[in-house]
Design a protein around this motif. Structure first.
Motif: not given
Length: 172
Positions: A136-155
């Protein structure tokens, strides 16, 4: 007498072993003996649930792991190695090994140590393999970061402040 049964989870699936353990309850009680069933996952059959005490070992804390790593490095150096580990690397070792048992942490640390020092990248890779072996556990080592999130600047700013703070959270 104390009798230890290794890998008991494998044998308690057998009707004969289950019946034998159940039959030993009263005999062992009268002679003051005990059966200790060692297993990685305690899955007590319903027939024994009222007669078995489950004791599980807690995972070591980061401080426990850092102490173990310090002792490990000290014993390596006493044996002739010249391994230097600074406080920052020791903190990284403790963080990386968090979530593993003490035995697994010691083995992983030993496999990542050479006369050149401790390979923390290899340490992380081995931990990922240990975590991935847990159902049931898996380590995801994708290249995503917070910089990829758009909008919600305060969050985003709030989350960055937490992650870059003095005591950032750790999670699986």
């Amino acid at each position: 007498a104390i009798i230890f049964m290794m890998n008991g989870h494998l044998f308690l699936r057998s009707e004969q072993v289950l019946q034998g353990v159940w039959n030993l309850r009263d005999v062992f009680k009268t002679i003051g003996s005990m059966l200790v069933i060692l297993c990685p996952i305690a899955s007590v059959p319903p027939e024994l649930q009222q007669d078995v005490l489950v004791i599980s070992e807690e995972y070591p804390t980061q401080d426990d792991l850092k102490d173990m790593a310090n002792s490990f490095v000290k014993s390596c150096n006493e044996g002739g190695a010249k391994i230097a580990v600074d406080d920052k690397q020791m903190m990284l070792i403790g963080e990386t090994l968090t979530g593993t048992s003490m035995f697994s942490a010691e083995q992983t640390l030993a496999m990542c140590t050479s006369k050149d020092g401790i390979d923390t990248d290899m340490l992380w890779d081995l931990k990922c393999k240990v975590v991935s072996q847990t159902k049931g556990l898996k380590v995801w080592r994708g290249g995503e970061s917070v910089k990829d999130v758009r909008g919600c600047r305060n969050v985003i700013q709030f989350c960055e402040d937490i992650m870059n703070g003095e005591d950032p959270p750790m999670a699986i």
